[in-house]
Scaffold this motif. Structure first.
Motif, mmCIF file in Angstrom:
data_model
loop_
_atom_site.group_PDB
_atom_site.id
_atom_site.type_symbol
_atom_site.label_atom_id
_atom_site.label_comp_id
_atom_site.label_asym_id
_atom_site.label_seq_id
_atom_site.Cartn_x
_atom_site.Cartn_y
_atom_site.Cartn_z
ATOM 1 N N HIS A 9 -0.548 3.694 -2.580
ATOM 2 C CA HIS A 9 -1.969 3.792 -2.252
ATOM 3 C C HIS A 9 -2.816 3.226 -3.402
ATOM 4 O O HIS A 9 -3.894 3.727 -3.718
ATOM 5 N N HIS B 44 -0.460 9.419 9.338
ATOM 6 C CA HIS B 44 -1.717 9.692 10.042
ATOM 7 C C HIS B 44 -2.283 8.398 10.596
ATOM 8 O O HIS B 44 -1.725 7.333 10.373
ATOM 9 N N ASP C 116 -1.339 10.810 2.830
ATOM 10 C CA ASP C 116 -2.557 10.976 2.024
ATOM 11 C C ASP C 116 -2.672 12.388 1.451
ATOM 12 O O ASP C 116 -3.781 12.836 1.137
ATOM 13 N N ASP D 175 -4.822 2.077 7.307
ATOM 14 C CA ASP D 175 -3.987 1.683 6.160
ATOM 15 C C ASP D 175 -2.660 2.465 6.124
ATOM 16 O O ASP D 175 -1.898 2.356 5.164
ATOM 17 N N HIS D 176 -2.371 3.226 7.206
ATOM 18 C CA HIS D 176 -1.108 3.974 7.287
ATOM 19 C C HIS D 176 -0.378 3.791 8.613
ATOM 20 O O HIS D 176 0.792 4.137 8.720
ATOM 21 N N HIS E 210 0.822 -1.223 0.000
ATOM 22 C CA HIS E 210 0.000 0.000 0.000
ATOM 23 C C HIS E 210 0.856 1.273 0.000
ATOM 24 O O HIS E 210 1.382 1.627 -1.050
HETATM 25 ZN ZN ZN Z 1 -4.960 6.075 3.026
#
Ligand code: ZN
Length: 238
Positions: A202, A44, A127, A48-49, A8
């Motif tokens: 991403h 953040h 992001d 997914d981060h 990702h």
């Molecule tokens: Zn994200």
């Protein structure tokens, strides 16, 4: 520099004296060589981060620092690691050893990172992207585009060794707006300008989106800088 794509938006960059781990959330981590300073970044708090599993990396090494966006709650950081953790908001700078980190504001939550170490500059967007969507009202999308352009402005004309930039298939026809604008910030016809390598991220494991970008941008001077990631765990030497 050796760069491993993990999953990702997760990348590991291995430099001469430093290891930089960005936005790990899942996937196999390569073996980390001993003796180098390790900086673990999380842009953040979205799952997914950021994965609190990263704190386990401090179990077997001393020289490790956690550089987190301020929206990640302090309570998520183990007590024993509080003194090795910083919580940065946008527009801040942090220095440790030979590493300098600057943060940019994101158009989503948190920050983007600009990191200088071992004579190299790396940018990780988190992001920070032009998140225009087909279903949103025109004025919402217009505001998004304006904010994105303003927040990413510090990168104009900036020389970087590696840039990690979102390319998200969920945006459908808007998928390339962020990357395309990023490429206008420097003159990519000149070899010493802009980012030497650009790693799309991403992508939600849909690497066909990188092929699509290349197909739809046959004349882009930044074309040769785009790294064709095709699977998790892939290693790139640059
Ligand atoms: Zn994200």
């Amino acid at each position: 520099m050796k760069i491993t794509y993990i999953a990702h938006s997760g990348f590991l960059a291995e430099l001469e004296d430093t290891l930089l781990l960005f936005d790990y959330y899942q996937g196999d981590l390569p073996e980390l060589p001993d003796g180098k300073m390790l900086c673990v970044f999380a842009s953040h708090r979205h799952p997914d981060h950021f994965n609190p599993e990263v704190f386990r990396l401090a179990e077997e090494r001393e020289n490790v620092y956690f550089i987190l966006s301020r929206d990640i709650w302090k309570s998520r950081v183990p007590e024993s690691l509080q003194d090795r953790t910083v919580h940065l908001k946008a527009g801040e700078e942090w220095k440790q050893g030979g590493v300098t980190v600057q943060t940019l504001r994101s158009t989503d939550e948190g920050v983007a990172f600009l990191v200088e170490t071992d004579g190299c500059t790396l940018y990780h967007a988190g992001d920070l992207n032009d998140w225009r969507w087909d279903g949103e009202p025109d004025d919402w999308n217009r505001t998004m585009a304006e904010k994105f352009r303003r927040y990413i402005e510090p990168l104009r004309g900036r020389r970087m060794d590696a840039a990690f930039v979102p390319l998200d298939p969920r945006q459908e026809k808007n998928y390339a707006l962020g990357l395309d604008y990023f490429l206008t910030l420097s003159d990519y016809r000149k070899p010493e300008n802009g980012a030497e390598k650009i790693y799309p991220m991403h992508c939600w494991d849909d690497y066909g989106i990188i092929e699509r970008w290349l197909l739809e941008h046959p004349d882009s001077p930044g074309r040769e800088r785009i790294v064709k990631i095709s699977k998790r765990g892939e290693i790139f030497i640059q």
